[in-house]
Design a protein around this motif. Structure first.
Motif, PDB file in Angstrom:
ATOM      1  N   ILE A 191       0.856  -1.190   0.000  1.00 28.04           N
ATOM      2  CA  ILE A 191       0.000   0.000   0.000  1.00 28.04           C
ATOM      3  C   ILE A 191       0.889   1.236   0.000  1.00 28.04           C
ATOM      4  CG2 ILE A 191      -1.770   1.313   1.235  1.00 28.04           C
ATOM      5  CD1 ILE A 191      -2.773  -1.330   2.405  1.00 28.04           C
ATOM      6  N   ASN A 216       0.670   5.385   0.352  1.00 33.17           N
ATOM      7  CA  ASN A 216      -0.174   6.499   0.782  1.00 33.17           C
ATOM      8  C   ASN A 216       0.609   7.795   0.662  1.00 33.17           C
ATOM      9  OD1 ASN A 216      -2.052   8.191   1.948  1.00 33.17           O
ATOM     10  ND2 ASN A 216      -1.605   7.555   4.032  1.00 33.17           N
ATOM     11  N   PHE A 251      -4.883   5.780   7.436  1.00 28.24           N
ATOM     12  CA  PHE A 251      -5.974   4.935   6.965  1.00 28.24           C
ATOM     13  C   PHE A 251      -5.850   3.547   7.577  1.00 28.24           C
ATOM     14  CE2 PHE A 251      -5.366   8.028   3.622  1.00 28.24           C
ATOM     15  CZ  PHE A 251      -6.651   8.370   3.250  1.00 28.24           C
ATOM     16  N   VAL A 298      -7.025  -0.248   6.117  1.00 27.56           N
ATOM     17  CA  VAL A 298      -7.596  -0.949   4.968  1.00 27.56           C
ATOM     18  C   VAL A 298      -7.908  -2.366   5.415  1.00 27.56           C
ATOM     19  CG1 VAL A 298      -7.196  -1.764   2.613  1.00 27.56           C
ATOM     20  CG2 VAL A 298      -6.315   0.469   3.324  1.00 27.56           C
ATOM     21  N   SER A 319      -6.481  -7.049   7.917  1.00 22.34           N
ATOM     22  CA  SER A 319      -6.449  -5.611   8.210  1.00 22.34           C
ATOM     23  C   SER A 319      -5.032  -5.054   8.121  1.00 22.34           C
ATOM     24  CB  SER A 319      -6.984  -5.356   9.625  1.00 22.34           C
ATOM     25  OG  SER A 319      -8.311  -5.798   9.710  1.00 22.34           O
ATOM     26  N   PHE A 339     -13.525  -4.417   0.117  1.00 18.78           N
ATOM     27  CA  PHE A 339     -12.499  -3.497   0.581  1.00 18.78           C
ATOM     28  C   PHE A 339     -13.171  -2.440   1.441  1.00 18.78           C
ATOM     29  CE2 PHE A 339     -10.983  -5.103  -3.467  1.00 18.78           C
ATOM     30  CZ  PHE A 339      -9.691  -5.508  -3.144  1.00 18.78           C
ATOM     31  N   VAL A 397     -12.121   0.944   3.525  1.00 25.01           N
ATOM     32  CA  VAL A 397     -11.075   1.922   3.810  1.00 25.01           C
ATOM     33  C   VAL A 397     -11.608   2.859   4.886  1.00 25.01           C
ATOM     34  CG1 VAL A 397      -9.624   3.762   2.877  1.00 25.01           C
ATOM     35  CG2 VAL A 397     -10.184   1.769   1.457  1.00 25.01           C
ATOM     36  N   LEU A 426      -4.237   7.014  -2.459  1.00 30.18           N
ATOM     37  CA  LEU A 426      -4.067   5.803  -1.661  1.00 30.18           C
ATOM     38  C   LEU A 426      -4.123   4.652  -2.658  1.00 30.18           C
ATOM     39  CD1 LEU A 426      -3.869   4.465   1.164  1.00 30.18           C
ATOM     40  CD2 LEU A 426      -6.365   4.291   1.105  1.00 30.18           C
TER      41      LEU A 426
END
Length: 182
Positions: free
Chosen positions: A89, A91, A97, A99, A115, A151, A153, A169
């Protein structure tokens, strides 16, 4: 002269062919054949611009689901003995965040939740490679029931995002699956 040598060498070669060795073929060896292919594929991805995450600075949730029909193929399901999922990921939004990846069945029941916490962007590279998720035994049995991926977020509190907010993101993931065909 050439034809005389050619005839003699042909006769000698033909004689060797008649005296060559051969053995019986064992077609029962096919019973011992075991194939173990490994397949690498993209799993899921998204790229959400900050200006699509308009909020007032509080905690908010974005949610999406996608069909995941790889386990409808009985051959694949019956021969799968291990799966590994890798997630990355990135960002570059000044917000933290969380996810959550939801593995769901046909009745939209959540079978498993994976998670990830994503720290806020601080001006330097913010690409996080998470530990590999390994699916074997009971966890693999649950994965084989998966027909949808959801998903979620979660946007942590912070400076409000609006139409002028910059950044993205991004989630990238891949799957490595191990099959055994006997």
């Amino acid at each position: 002269m050439k034809s005389k040598y050619y005839n003699i060498s042909s006769i000698i070669l033909l004689a060797f062919l008649f005296f060559s060795c051969s053995s019986d073929l064992d077609f029962d060896q096919i019973k011992d054949l075991k194939l173990e292919p490994v397949v690498v594929a993209n799993l899921a991805h998204f790229d959400i611009p900050a200006n699509q995450l308009i909020d007032d600075g509080g905690t908010h949730i974005a949610f999406d689901t996608r069909d995941f029909d790889v386990f409808r193929d009985k051959f694949f399901t019956n021969h799968l003995h291990k799966a590994e999922f890798d997630f990355e990921i990135e960002n570059n939004i000044d917000r933290t965040f969380a996810v959550n990846l939801l593995l769901m069945n046909d009745q939209n029941q959540i079978l498993q939740t994976i998670s990830y916490t994503v720290p806020a962007y601080t001006g330097t590279s913010n690409v996080i490679k998470y530990p590999t998720e390994v699916f074997e035994n009971e966890r693999l049995a649950l994965l084989k029931q998966t027909t949808k991926i959801g998903f979620v977020v979660l946007i942590a509190t912070g400076a409000p995002l609006n139409a002028a907010s910059l950044g993205n993101l991004k989630l990238r993931s891949g799957a490595t699956v191990y099959l055994t065909v006997e």
